[in-house]
Scaffold this motif. Sequence first.
Motif, mmCIF file in Angstrom:
data_model
loop_
_atom_site.group_PDB
_atom_site.id
_atom_site.type_symbol
_atom_site.label_atom_id
_atom_site.label_comp_id
_atom_site.label_asym_id
_atom_site.label_seq_id
_atom_site.Cartn_x
_atom_site.Cartn_y
_atom_site.Cartn_z
ATOM 1 N N SER A 124 43.466 -8.282 -23.589
ATOM 2 C CA SER A 124 42.762 -9.265 -22.751
ATOM 3 C C SER A 124 43.279 -9.241 -21.328
ATOM 4 O O SER A 124 42.516 -9.397 -20.366
ATOM 5 C CB SER A 124 42.925 -10.672 -23.342
ATOM 6 N N LEU A 125 44.590 -9.048 -21.170
ATOM 7 C CA LEU A 125 45.177 -8.986 -19.833
ATOM 8 C C LEU A 125 44.648 -7.785 -19.066
ATOM 9 O O LEU A 125 44.316 -7.879 -17.875
ATOM 10 C CB LEU A 125 46.698 -8.920 -19.929
ATOM 11 N N LEU A 126 44.528 -6.654 -19.759
ATOM 12 C CA LEU A 126 44.004 -5.454 -19.113
ATOM 13 C C LEU A 126 42.545 -5.634 -18.720
ATOM 14 O O LEU A 126 42.119 -5.206 -17.647
ATOM 15 C CB LEU A 126 44.156 -4.253 -20.053
ATOM 16 N N VAL A 127 41.782 -6.266 -19.595
ATOM 17 C CA VAL A 127 40.368 -6.526 -19.305
ATOM 18 C C VAL A 127 40.236 -7.469 -18.111
ATOM 19 O O VAL A 127 39.385 -7.283 -17.239
ATOM 20 C CB VAL A 127 39.657 -7.124 -20.537
ATOM 21 N N LEU A 128 41.104 -8.488 -18.075
ATOM 22 C CA LEU A 128 41.082 -9.434 -16.958
ATOM 23 C C LEU A 128 41.380 -8.721 -15.651
ATOM 24 O O LEU A 128 40.717 -8.962 -14.630
ATOM 25 C CB LEU A 128 42.107 -10.538 -17.193
ATOM 26 N N GLY A 129 42.371 -7.826 -15.683
ATOM 27 C CA GLY A 129 42.716 -7.080 -14.479
ATOM 28 C C GLY A 129 41.561 -6.240 -13.978
ATOM 29 O O GLY A 129 41.266 -6.216 -12.779
ATOM 30 N N GLU A 130 40.897 -5.543 -14.882
ATOM 31 C CA GLU A 130 39.750 -4.725 -14.493
ATOM 32 C C GLU A 130 38.609 -5.585 -13.963
ATOM 33 O O GLU A 130 37.921 -5.213 -13.015
ATOM 34 C CB GLU A 130 39.266 -3.905 -15.689
ATOM 35 N N SER A 131 38.423 -6.746 -14.590
ATOM 36 C CA SER A 131 37.366 -7.652 -14.157
ATOM 37 C C SER A 131 37.613 -8.142 -12.737
ATOM 38 O O SER A 131 36.688 -8.207 -11.914
ATOM 39 C CB SER A 131 37.282 -8.844 -15.113
ATOM 40 N N ILE A 132 38.857 -8.487 -12.447
ATOM 41 C CA ILE A 132 39.204 -8.958 -11.102
ATOM 42 C C ILE A 132 39.007 -7.851 -10.082
ATOM 43 O O ILE A 132 38.441 -8.078 -9.001
ATOM 44 C CB ILE A 132 40.656 -9.467 -11.076
#
Length: 294
Positions: A124-132
């Motif tokens: 989820s953290l990696l997905v959040l980073g990519e989303s940002i």
Amino acid sequence: MSEETRKIFNWRSYVSVLTALSFIGMAFTGIVLFFVPPGRVANWTGWTMLALTKHQWIGLHDWFSIIFVIASVFHLYLNWKPFVCYFKSRVTRAFGLRAEWALAAITCIAVFICTLVGVKPFSSLLVLGESIKHSWDSPGQRAPIAHAELFSLTELAGKASDVDLDTMLSNLKTRGIEVESPDVVLGELAEAYNMTPARLYYIALGQTTSDKGGGGRYGQAGADGAHGGGSGRGFGRMTLKQYCEQLDLDLNSAVKNLKEAGFSVGTDMTIRDISDSTGAHPSEIHTIIQAPIP
């Protein structure tokens, strides 16, 4: 170094403080890099945070990381005996399994495996980073082609614009930008004139950029790509109506001029489609549309 200086200067204190400060620098720059846009956006728009570019933040992060690693090695060396005690039994003082370092090892192994496998919350953290990062990537801030700042003017004229090379060079010269060779790299030329690649590119197309919007020193260059900046598509993908509205030209006069020049015209046709009706280059439409009616 004198004996007095040696007594005054405490290497253990120096290394400890250096380790702490470099860790803070590494952590802070790492957090910033978690939010920065992709290179294709940051490099094209001249994105900055706290007056620093993405490359500068990366450079700072790399150097703080290097200093932290080196300082940590010296810190470990100066505190080797206390460190070794963590691996000794409190009772026998011999090396043995202790819950503290065993749990630390298990924690690191768990993070390693869960990150690779994609277990939440690690994934989820990696997905959040990519989303940002990709939230910065709007159509108004994209280069005509990926990393267009690395292409020469000759290459861009052939691949990414609706304006021929001679027109691009003429537009640049009109704005006081001297080009020694059409093979000059766009990013290097932009840097020489202290502007973003996006701004220089739109000047070469004969367009003006807008300072409104976000994402860099000059902001978003507009939405339609002509005389207002934009996605870098060039004015060829605008409809005739949009083009006339951008330049505050009379639409009926533009239609009449084009028809008299032998073009098949519709107000909702794109400039590219209009030029293709006679095999002309889209840049020729500029002159025809703005020609006065006799």
